[in-house]
Design a protein around this motif. Structure first.
Motif, PDB file in Angstrom:
ATOM      1  N   GLU A  92       0.851  -1.186  -0.572  1.00 26.39           N
ATOM      2  CA  GLU A  92      -0.435   0.106  -0.021  1.00 26.39           C
ATOM      3  C   GLU A  92       0.714   1.341  -0.316  1.00 26.39           C
ATOM      4  OE1 GLU A  92      -3.289  -2.596   3.079  1.00 26.39           O
ATOM      5  OE2 GLU A  92      -0.753  -1.386   3.575  1.00 26.39           O
ATOM      6  N   CYS A  94      -3.040   0.224  -4.192  1.00 26.42           N
ATOM      7  CA  CYS A  94      -2.689  -0.911  -3.457  1.00 26.42           C
ATOM      8  C   CYS A  94      -2.265  -1.897  -4.558  1.00 26.42           C
ATOM      9  CB  CYS A  94      -3.278  -1.613  -3.020  1.00 26.42           C
ATOM     10  SG  CYS A  94      -3.570  -3.797  -1.879  1.00 26.42           S
ATOM     11  N   LEU A 120     -11.243  -7.047  -4.236  1.00 29.58           N
ATOM     12  CA  LEU A 120     -10.485  -5.922  -3.940  1.00 29.58           C
ATOM     13  C   LEU A 120     -11.779  -5.075  -2.504  1.00 29.58           C
ATOM     14  CD1 LEU A 120     -10.274  -6.727  -6.815  1.00 29.58           C
ATOM     15  CD2 LEU A 120      -7.568  -5.429  -6.021  1.00 29.58           C
ATOM     16  N   TRP A 170     -10.783  -2.210   0.732  1.00 28.70           N
ATOM     17  CA  TRP A 170     -10.148  -1.283   1.952  1.00 28.70           C
ATOM     18  C   TRP A 170     -10.640  -1.172   3.479  1.00 28.70           C
ATOM     19  CZ3 TRP A 170      -5.216   0.905   1.010  1.00 28.70           C
ATOM     20  CH2 TRP A 170      -4.547   1.434  -0.226  1.00 28.70           C
ATOM     21  N   THR A 177     -15.563  -1.715  -0.643  1.00 28.20           N
ATOM     22  CA  THR A 177     -14.589  -3.545  -1.682  1.00 28.20           C
ATOM     23  C   THR A 177     -15.313  -2.941  -3.057  1.00 28.20           C
ATOM     24  OG1 THR A 177     -16.784  -3.885  -0.518  1.00 28.20           O
ATOM     25  CG2 THR A 177     -14.515  -4.439   0.850  1.00 28.20           C
ATOM     26  N   ILE A 232     -13.600   4.111  -4.855  1.00 23.76           N
ATOM     27  CA  ILE A 232     -12.844   2.692  -5.063  1.00 23.76           C
ATOM     28  C   ILE A 232     -13.087   2.665  -6.221  1.00 23.76           C
ATOM     29  CG2 ILE A 232     -14.502   0.967  -5.095  1.00 23.76           C
ATOM     30  CD1 ILE A 232     -12.043  -0.594  -2.680  1.00 23.76           C
ATOM     31  N   ARG A 278     -10.952  -0.417  -9.392  1.00 18.54           N
ATOM     32  CA  ARG A 278      -9.781  -1.628  -9.640  1.00 18.54           C
ATOM     33  C   ARG A 278      -9.497  -1.043 -10.931  1.00 18.54           C
ATOM     34  NH1 ARG A 278     -12.718  -7.162  -9.004  1.00 18.54           N
ATOM     35  NH2 ARG A 278     -10.932  -7.772  -9.834  1.00 18.54           N
ATOM     36  N   TYR A 338      -7.406   1.194  -6.167  1.00 18.14           N
ATOM     37  CA  TYR A 338      -7.590   2.614  -5.500  1.00 18.14           C
ATOM     38  C   TYR A 338      -8.281   3.051  -4.387  1.00 18.14           C
ATOM     39  CZ  TYR A 338      -4.148   2.229  -9.181  1.00 18.14           C
ATOM     40  OH  TYR A 338      -2.940   2.073 -10.227  1.00 18.14           O
ATOM     41  N   TYR A 365      -5.257   2.501   7.077  1.00 17.10           N
ATOM     42  CA  TYR A 365      -5.727   1.495   6.408  1.00 17.10           C
ATOM     43  C   TYR A 365      -4.817   0.379   5.783  1.00 17.10           C
ATOM     44  CZ  TYR A 365      -9.116   5.979   6.178  1.00 17.10           C
ATOM     45  OH  TYR A 365      -9.754   6.770   6.225  1.00 17.10           O
ATOM     46  N   TYR A 366      -5.823  -0.567   5.295  1.00 13.57           N
ATOM     47  CA  TYR A 366      -5.397  -1.818   5.223  1.00 13.57           C
ATOM     48  C   TYR A 366      -6.065  -2.354   3.385  1.00 13.57           C
ATOM     49  CZ  TYR A 366      -3.298  -2.445   9.811  1.00 13.57           C
ATOM     50  OH  TYR A 366      -3.269  -1.768  10.915  1.00 13.57           O
ATOM     51  N   CYS A 367      -5.705  -2.476   2.971  1.00 15.73           N
ATOM     52  CA  CYS A 367      -5.821  -3.036   1.816  1.00 15.73           C
ATOM     53  C   CYS A 367      -5.931  -4.790   1.656  1.00 15.73           C
ATOM     54  CB  CYS A 367      -4.940  -2.839   0.742  1.00 15.73           C
ATOM     55  SG  CYS A 367      -5.220  -3.858  -1.410  1.00 15.73           S
ATOM     56  N   TRP A 373      -4.121  -9.582   3.263  1.00 14.60           N
ATOM     57  CA  TRP A 373      -4.111  -8.023   4.216  1.00 14.60           C
ATOM     58  C   TRP A 373      -2.921  -7.720   3.721  1.00 14.60           C
ATOM     59  CZ3 TRP A 373      -8.459  -6.104   6.263  1.00 14.60           C
ATOM     60  CH2 TRP A 373      -8.985  -6.697   6.405  1.00 14.60           C
TER      61      TRP A 373
END
Length: 113
Positions: free
Chosen positions: A6, A22, A34, A36, A50, A67, A69, A77, A91-93, A103
């Motif tokens: 990320e 990500c 995908l 966040w 998502t 979001i 992709r 993104y 913030y996690y992808c 993750w």
């Protein structure tokens, strides 16, 4: 194995914007979902957005976050506009690839008032 990296976090004033990225790499045969997520201090990790068969946003970010992709690049993104102090979090992808969940390491977003 799939790796997620990320980038794009940082410090921004309230009302500002940030774009998180990500990148997924490794032995990827298929990506179904995908997303966040974020985790603020003392709180549980929560869904932000998502995208897969459908796109879903948390109510708290609807109309402000988008979001996106890029299937060709295996990237996702998160465009964050009109940021608020309550958006401050790590913030996690999250990616579901090859029917397994992965993750990222997280990126800090801090919004000052």
């Amino acid at each position: 194995q799939v790796q997620l990296v990320e980038s794009g976090g940082g410090l921004v004033q309230a009302g500002g914007s940030l774009r998180l990225s990500c990148a997924a790499s490794g032995s990827i045969f298929s990506i179904s979902t995908l997303g966040w997520y974020r985790q603020a201090p003392g709180k549980q990790r929560e869904l932000v957005a998502t995208t897969g068969g459908s796109t879903k946003y948390a109510d708290s970010v609807k109309g402000r976050f988008t979001i996106h992709r890029d299937n060709a690049k295996n990237m996702v993104y998160l465009q964050m506009n009109s940021l608020k102090p309550e958006d401050t979090a790590v913030y996690y992808c999250k990616v579901v690839a090859n029917n397994r969940m992965y993750w990222g390491q997280g990126t800090q977003v801090t919004v000052s008032s």
